[in-house]
Design a protein around this motif. Sequence first.
Motif: not given
Lengths: 267, 411
Positions: A105, A109, A134-135, A137-139, A142-143, A151
């Motif tokens: 991940l 990122m 940041e959230q 970026t993570i989401d 992940y997509d 994943s």
Amino acid sequence: MMNKSILEVSGLTMDFGGIRALDRLDLDVGPKEIVALIGPNGAGKTTFFNCLTGIYLPSAGDIRLVSPQTGKQSRLNGLKPNKITKKGVARTFQNIRLFSQMTVLENVMIGRHCRTSSLILGAILRTRRTRKEEQETIDKSYDILEKVGLSEQANEFASNLSYGAQRRLEIARALATEPFLLLLDEPAAGMNPQETADLVTLILQIRDEGHAILLIEHDMKLVMSLSDRIFVMDYGKKIAQGAPAEIRVNRAVIKAYLGEDEGPDNA
Amino acid sequence: MITVKEVKRSLLVSLWFVFLTFPLMVIKVNPYERTVSWRWRNMVYVAIGTFVITLLAKAWFARKEKRMARQQDSCHLRLPIIQRILQKPGYRNSLAVFLLGAALAFPHLFSTYQANIMTTALMYIVLGLGLNIVVGVAGLLDLGYVAFYAVGAYSYALLNLHFDLGFWTVLPIGGLLAALFGVLLGFPVLRLRGDYLAIVTLGFGEIIRLILENWNAFSKGPSGISNIPRPGFFGLEMSLDQAMIYMYYLMIGLLLVTIFVVNRLQDSRLGRAWLALREDEIACQAMGIDKTRTKLIAFSLGAFWAGLIGVIFAAKTTFVNPASFTFMESAIILSIVVLGGMGSIVGVILGALILVLLPEYLRALSEYRMLAFGAILVAMMIFKPEGLIANVRRSYCYHGKKSNTALKNDE
Ligand SMILES: Nc1ncnc2c1ncn2[C@@H]1O[C@H](COP(=O)(O)OP(=O)(O)O)[C@@H](O)[C@H]1O
Ligand SMILES: [Mg+2]
């Protein structure tokens, strides 16, 4: 043929001391097009990618990029690699260059870096804006992992992935930079037939989402089935260009590949 | 278990060591009496000692290898005990509270002398954490870190001497000045990589020291600057003991702030970019990371902490001279980072405690102190080359879901 291209390369030349790795090369890519660049080993394909992405400074020639969103034209020669990525060109590497000590991940990122902005103060104070960024970026990362089918392994170290998965992770990382032109350097190398078939699906899906793709590949079946157009290089020169059906029967191409192990045996 | 071949090899190694240490351990020349004494007994000690240690090391490696093989079958890693504790927030927090309590009570439980040593250790922890950003996280081998420390120390000494500025005023100024030096040096130098960067920073460290030593009008040369005031506490008069204890608490405070800040930096967009830069600069640039800028930020942030501790050092010893800022200092701080495990905050804390406190408590070994110190470092690098605390990455929650952790433990 596309009348408006997003990438126009003209007269691109790259000298290494006495060796001319690229010799007055012309090439263009249209929006949402899949273009293949093929040629025997040492033809200068990777060098071409390195010139496009600013890793090498070309000795002569012109690289122009037209953003399909804004229609703005820019010259890439002499720009730093990170600037070029920011303009919307991303790549993968022939010899996989993942960040092996980071998780899958996190690798993706890193690709988000050029589309985000928080710096020292944001990091220390963790302001609302930073946390939101940041959230996101993570989401988003992940997509993208979900799209390339990684994943499940999001929190593994990148070095623990299988070879084929590492190649897909490279694509995911490049996609995270939101490119409109994606450069793939031998994405199927070392993959088994099943993995290659999945890769074809993935590349088509990426194209359908609006990215143009320029790809270097030795697997002729993959090249012939995917490409809208093909450019063929040998000794730094372009020796042919055209639709797959034309390339298949081109004399110069067949001659260049004669005696080559990875010749177009299934072409 | 131990095979004949291994015993043979260990014998060879021990013979080789006897040969190597022969001039040092066996021959003793007395130049006044013009006699040579042969200390054969030492030779026997060396031989037996080396033999046993080599055998033990071999057994240890064999066990480790077996464990690795087992882990590969069972597919998830078993983490060392420290890391397993650190992974569980419950344990981690209670451990942190306990350590904080112990740290706060320390000066009352032990003598001021002990508190003073501990203050030094705390300073090195913060220095280590600062250098850790540069070397451990961003992977820039900086051998001239002490230069920024010197900038901080002389900032306080000189600003106090000429302008009568107090400790609390100079503390941020010293840090910022050091950071500015970091930017000035980093700008031309950070395009270099690895060994080249190491050599240039090494040179820079020496240049700063030589300037301080020779520019008498500016820095008072080798005799240094004395009578630097200790930090004030709302104008309160303090005895020497009280001042030392005050210094200790001040360092605890600064350490907590540093841990907080470094932790947040590492776990941020910037921190990830540093880690990625350490691994592969070209891939980083191709992913859109501005290499120069990102390195420069790491370099100057590291320098900032060195500057802060420089100011505190000047205030603690009330005296600075160039002799405090030799390459040895850079080397120790670098050892702290490497020993602790590149990039790990807990590792740096452990590394600093070991490297600063060990020589203190090894004083009993008198002249063999540094030898033992060196031996411990070498042993560390053989048995735990990744440092005390190895790299563990966090796992993330996405779309509000909690993810499974990167390195799963059972339970
Ligand atoms: N950095 C470099 N320095 C010198 N020669 C290079 C460099 N990079 C590539 N070349 C040369 O350029 C030629 C083309 O290499 P490359 O682009 O890797 O070929 P391909 O990717 O088509 O197999 C080779 O002859 C190679 O030796
Ligand atoms: Mg190549």
